[in-house]
Structure formats: C-alpha cells, structure tokens
Design a protein around this motif. Structure first.
Motif, PDB file in Angstrom:
ATOM      1  N   GLN A   1      46.447  41.653  55.625  1.00 14.16           N
ATOM      2  CA  GLN A   1      47.565  40.954  54.997  1.00 14.16           C
ATOM      3  C   GLN A   1      47.856  41.562  53.634  1.00 14.16           C
ATOM      4  OE1 GLN A   1      45.504  36.944  55.625  1.00 14.16           O
ATOM      5  NE2 GLN A   1      47.649  36.366  55.922  1.00 14.16           N
ATOM      6  N   TYR A   2      49.078  41.305  53.137  1.00 12.82           N
ATOM      7  CA  TYR A   2      49.356  41.657  51.746  1.00 12.82           C
ATOM      8  C   TYR A   2      48.503  40.755  50.861  1.00 12.82           C
ATOM      9  CZ  TYR A   2      53.274  44.515  53.251  1.00 12.82           C
ATOM     10  OH  TYR A   2      54.040  45.494  53.831  1.00 12.82           O
ATOM     11  N   PHE A   3      47.996  41.307  49.771  1.00 11.40           N
ATOM     12  CA  PHE A   3      47.091  40.520  48.943  1.00 11.40           C
ATOM     13  C   PHE A   3      47.180  40.939  47.479  1.00 11.40           C
ATOM     14  CE2 PHE A   3      44.766  44.278  50.296  1.00 11.40           C
ATOM     15  CZ  PHE A   3      44.127  44.711  49.137  1.00 11.40           C
ATOM     16  N   SER A   4      46.797  40.008  46.615  1.00 14.03           N
ATOM     17  CA  SER A   4      46.573  40.308  45.207  1.00 14.03           C
ATOM     18  C   SER A   4      45.079  40.331  44.977  1.00 14.03           C
ATOM     19  CB  SER A   4      47.203  39.230  44.313  1.00 14.03           C
ATOM     20  OG  SER A   4      48.604  39.290  44.368  1.00 14.03           O
TER      21      SER A   4
ATOM     22  N   ARG B   1      49.387  47.422  37.912  1.00 19.67           N
ATOM     23  CA  ARG B   1      50.624  46.933  38.522  1.00 19.67           C
ATOM     24  C   ARG B   1      50.389  46.221  39.848  1.00 19.67           C
ATOM     25  NH1 ARG B   1      52.012  50.842  35.112  1.00 19.67           N
ATOM     26  NH2 ARG B   1      54.097  50.803  34.167  1.00 19.67           N
ATOM     27  N   ILE B   2      49.150  46.243  40.313  1.00 22.83           N
ATOM     28  CA  ILE B   2      48.880  45.652  41.615  1.00 22.83           C
ATOM     29  C   ILE B   2      47.810  44.568  41.570  1.00 22.83           C
ATOM     30  CG2 ILE B   2      47.132  47.354  42.294  1.00 22.83           C
ATOM     31  CD1 ILE B   2      49.847  45.877  44.588  1.00 22.83           C
ATOM     32  N   VAL B   3      46.948  44.563  40.542  1.00 26.74           N
ATOM     33  CA  VAL B   3      45.862  43.585  40.506  1.00 26.74           C
ATOM     34  C   VAL B   3      46.121  42.512  39.446  1.00 26.74           C
ATOM     35  CG1 VAL B   3      44.215  45.377  41.202  1.00 26.74           C
ATOM     36  CG2 VAL B   3      44.425  44.763  38.799  1.00 26.74           C
ATOM     37  N   VAL B   4      45.415  41.403  39.589  1.00 25.02           N
ATOM     38  CA  VAL B   4      45.366  40.371  38.556  1.00 25.02           C
ATOM     39  C   VAL B   4      44.189  40.726  37.655  1.00 25.02           C
ATOM     40  CG1 VAL B   4      44.979  37.934  38.075  1.00 25.02           C
ATOM     41  CG2 VAL B   4      46.369  38.612  40.056  1.00 25.02           C
ATOM     42  N   LEU B   5      44.480  41.051  36.407  1.00 27.56           N
ATOM     43  CA  LEU B   5      43.445  41.563  35.507  1.00 27.56           C
ATOM     44  C   LEU B   5      42.610  40.434  34.913  1.00 27.56           C
ATOM     45  CD1 LEU B   5      45.579  44.237  33.622  1.00 27.56           C
ATOM     46  CD2 LEU B   5      43.920  44.634  35.445  1.00 27.56           C
ATOM     47  N   ILE B   6      41.326  40.727  34.701  1.00 26.63           N
ATOM     48  CA  ILE B   6      40.443  39.759  34.076  1.00 26.63           C
ATOM     49  C   ILE B   6      39.514  40.450  33.088  1.00 26.63           C
ATOM     50  CG2 ILE B   6      38.764  39.939  35.970  1.00 26.63           C
ATOM     51  CD1 ILE B   6      38.050  36.990  35.444  1.00 26.63           C
ATOM     52  N   ASP B   7      39.372  39.842  31.945  1.00 23.61           N
ATOM     53  CA  ASP B   7      38.370  40.243  30.960  1.00 23.61           C
ATOM     54  C   ASP B   7      37.329  39.136  30.953  1.00 23.61           C
ATOM     55  OD1 ASP B   7      36.808  40.861  28.800  1.00 23.61           O
ATOM     56  OD2 ASP B   7      38.435  40.942  27.325  1.00 23.61           O
ATOM     57  N   ARG B   8      36.193  39.394  31.575  1.00 22.28           N
ATOM     58  CA  ARG B   8      35.199  38.328  31.765  1.00 22.28           C
ATOM     59  C   ARG B   8      34.586  37.856  30.451  1.00 22.28           C
ATOM     60  NH1 ARG B   8      34.395  37.122  36.912  1.00 22.28           N
ATOM     61  NH2 ARG B   8      34.790  38.666  38.537  1.00 22.28           N
TER      62      ARG B   8
ATOM     63  N   ASP C   1      49.878  33.027  43.062  1.00 21.59           N
ATOM     64  CA  ASP C   1      50.093  33.914  44.209  1.00 21.59           C
ATOM     65  C   ASP C   1      49.857  33.163  45.515  1.00 21.59           C
ATOM     66  OD1 ASP C   1      50.810  36.162  42.764  1.00 21.59           O
ATOM     67  OD2 ASP C   1      48.773  36.938  42.632  1.00 21.59           O
ATOM     68  N   ILE C   2      48.812  32.348  45.557  1.00 18.86           N
ATOM     69  CA  ILE C   2      48.538  31.566  46.760  1.00 18.86           C
ATOM     70  C   ILE C   2      49.679  30.586  47.029  1.00 18.86           C
ATOM     71  CG2 ILE C   2      47.030  29.802  47.764  1.00 18.86           C
ATOM     72  CD1 ILE C   2      44.688  31.207  46.320  1.00 18.86           C
ATOM     73  N   ALA C   3      50.160  29.949  45.982  1.00 13.44           N
ATOM     74  CA  ALA C   3      51.275  29.005  46.128  1.00 13.44           C
ATOM     75  C   ALA C   3      52.527  29.692  46.658  1.00 13.44           C
ATOM     76  CB  ALA C   3      51.570  28.335  44.783  1.00 13.44           C
ATOM     77  N   ASN C   4      52.655  30.985  46.376  1.00 16.92           N
ATOM     78  CA  ASN C   4      53.805  31.762  46.844  1.00 16.92           C
ATOM     79  C   ASN C   4      53.581  32.367  48.224  1.00 16.92           C
ATOM     80  OD1 ASN C   4      55.342  31.301  44.529  1.00 16.92           O
ATOM     81  ND2 ASN C   4      54.511  33.086  43.459  1.00 16.92           N
ATOM     82  N   GLY C   5      52.484  31.965  48.867  1.00 19.18           N
ATOM     83  CA  GLY C   5      52.224  32.434  50.222  1.00 19.18           C
ATOM     84  C   GLY C   5      51.449  33.723  50.316  1.00 19.18           C
ATOM     85  N   GLN C   6      50.902  34.167  49.193  1.00 18.08           N
ATOM     86  CA  GLN C   6      50.163  35.427  49.150  1.00 18.08           C
ATOM     87  C   GLN C   6      48.677  35.182  49.396  1.00 18.08           C
ATOM     88  OE1 GLN C   6      51.894  38.262  48.308  1.00 18.08           O
ATOM     89  NE2 GLN C   6      50.359  39.754  47.773  1.00 18.08           N
ATOM     90  N   SER C   7      48.017  36.126  50.030  1.00 17.97           N
ATOM     91  CA  SER C   7      46.559  36.099  50.097  1.00 17.97           C
ATOM     92  C   SER C   7      46.001  36.761  48.846  1.00 17.97           C
ATOM     93  CB  SER C   7      46.060  36.836  51.344  1.00 17.97           C
ATOM     94  OG  SER C   7      46.409  36.134  52.518  1.00 17.97           O
ATOM     95  N   ILE C   8      44.744  36.482  48.535  1.00 18.52           N
ATOM     96  CA  ILE C   8      44.110  37.115  47.385  1.00 18.52           C
ATOM     97  C   ILE C   8      42.762  37.695  47.801  1.00 18.52           C
ATOM     98  CG2 ILE C   8      45.275  35.586  45.755  1.00 18.52           C
ATOM     99  CD1 ILE C   8      42.600  34.148  45.334  1.00 18.52           C
ATOM    100  N   LEU C   9      42.259  38.622  47.004  1.00 13.60           N
ATOM    101  CA  LEU C   9      40.977  39.266  47.293  1.00 13.60           C
ATOM    102  C   LEU C   9      40.113  39.236  46.047  1.00 13.60           C
ATOM    103  CD1 LEU C   9      40.325  42.534  49.234  1.00 13.60           C
ATOM    104  CD2 LEU C   9      39.303  42.233  46.979  1.00 13.60           C
TER     105      LEU C   9
END
Length: 246
Positions: free
Chosen positions: A98-101, A120-127, A143-151
């Motif tokens: 599936q398409y995913f973020s 431009r493709i990932v959700v960035l995190i600084d832990r 992203d989930i609310a918009n129907g997207q899968s996430i990884l």
C-alpha cells in the motif's frame, strides 16, 4: 582477497545507489512542487519504488515478498517492521503493498541527495525533542485519518544488538489503539547479513525476504493494553525470524 572483493562490491553498489538517486531527484522535486501534498507523496513513492527495483536488480540485493496478496488494501494499516540494515529502505519500498507514510529520523536529512528525497516522503522525528515527537505523532494520525497507511520501525533505530529484535518503543502501538487502526507486522530476513550495520565491508549480494504477518486487530483495546499489544507483535515477529532462520 575476500575483503578486497567485498570493498569492490560495496563501492559498485554505492555507485548504483547514488546514480539512481540523481535520476530520481528531479522527479521528486517536481512532484513535491506542483502536486498537492497527499498526491505528491504517492507520486514520489511510485518513483522510489521504481528506484528500489532498479537498485535491487543492478546491485544484486534482490528482494522477495511473502503474503502480499493477503493484505486488505481497502483499509489503512500500521506496518511495524524490524530494522537491521541500510537495505531496509529499499526493501520496504518494494514489499509494502500500500501507499504509506514512514516515520524517519531527522538526522537522515543531512545525507547528500538522499536527504532531499527523504524529507519529502517521511514524517520526520527528533527523538531528543518532546515537541518533535508530539508533532510526528499528530502527522501520522492525520495521514491515517486521510486514509493513508503508515510504517514505523518499532525498534526506533537499526538493531545493533545480538538479539533478533531490539526492544520496541510504544509509539506505533499507542497510535494503533488511539486511531483503532490494525497493525500488520513484517520481518525482513537476511538484511543484516547482506549489509551489516556494524561492518559494512562484509557486504555481499543475496536475497532479502520480507514476510508480511497476519493483521493484528486493536478493536476495543485501550492504552492500558499497549504493553500486551507490543509484546504480542514482538513475539510474532521474533517467531517469524526464528522460523525462517538459515
């Protein structure tokens, strides 16, 4: 002699990687500039899938996937996988149906060329930043609310321990429960052997097998169930790795 061959192979694979990145970059920049964010991300992921396939073919790091047909693509999922090699970025582009973020570390944006595409493709995190962690969780939920899968790589970073899996963070499991989104655990086999994180000069060509495991429902679970859910997914992934060892 063996070390010289490994170094030569690693240099060859790096040249293929960089060359294909330069080919993909103009398309990524164009799509991110002219398309709406959600459509742009899908277009960029399509480009990255083509890049991953070509890299896999020419570098002799081949990827195969089990159980793709069993995934219900009509709904969103949270993909939770192991992380043991730089090759994982290639494997997930090819294997996830599936398409995913994806959730990714902000440090990677500093890598030349790849960093421009990565951010431009990932959700960035600084832990190290509580604010960044909160913003990342909010972005993934959107992203989930918009129907997207996430990884999410539940180990948080590459596993450099001797264990099959490093300890999991809670994030993926909290998001799954809070959004009532099912989890699809997956394991990538042989990735640590083909391109070891601790000793990349031992790189060698070969086959990475991604195994998509049965969907894990979170219906009716509360945040009090996070430890049990995390333990269940960990054990499923650990068992899958042991069953396919060797």
């Amino acid at each position: 002699m063996r070390k010289i061959v490994s170094i030569a192979f690693l240099l060859y694979a790096a040249i293929i990687f960089i060359t294909l990145m330069f080919v993909a970059l103009p398309f990524v920049l164009l799509f991110s500039a002219i398309l709406p964010i959600n459509i742009g991300k899908r277009a960029i992921l399509t480009v990255l899938r083509a890049w991953a396939w070509l890299f896999s073919i020419f570098s002799f790091f081949w990827i195969t996937t089990k159980n793709k047909s069993k995934v219900d693509r009509s709904k969103s999922h949270i993909y939770v996988g192991n992380h043991g090699s730089y090759l994982d970025a290639v494997a997930v582009c090819i294997s996830i149906p599936q398409y995913f973020s994806a959730l990714g570390k902000v440090e990677i944006t500093k890598v030349p060329v790849f960093g421009l595409i990565y951010k431009r493709i990932v959700v960035l995190i600084d832990r190290s930043s509580k604010e960044s962690r909160a913003q990342s969780v909010a972005a993934l939920k959107k992203d989930i609310a918009n129907g997207q899968s996430i990884l999410i790589f539940a180990e948080g970073t590459m596993n450099q321990t001797e264990k099959l899996l490093a300890d999991f963070y809670d994030g993926a499991f909290r998001i799954a429960i809070e959004t009532q989104t099912p989890i699809i655990p997956f394991v990538m086999l042989n990735n640590r052997k083909l391109l070891p994180r601790k000793d990349p000069l031992k790189a060698r060509p070969g086959l990475i097998t991604t195994v998509l495991l049965p969907e894990v429902s979170v219906v009716g679970l509360s945040l009090d169930d996070v430890p049990l859910l995390k333990k269940k997914v960990y054990e499923m992934m650990e068992e899958a790795i042991m069953e396919n060892a060797g």
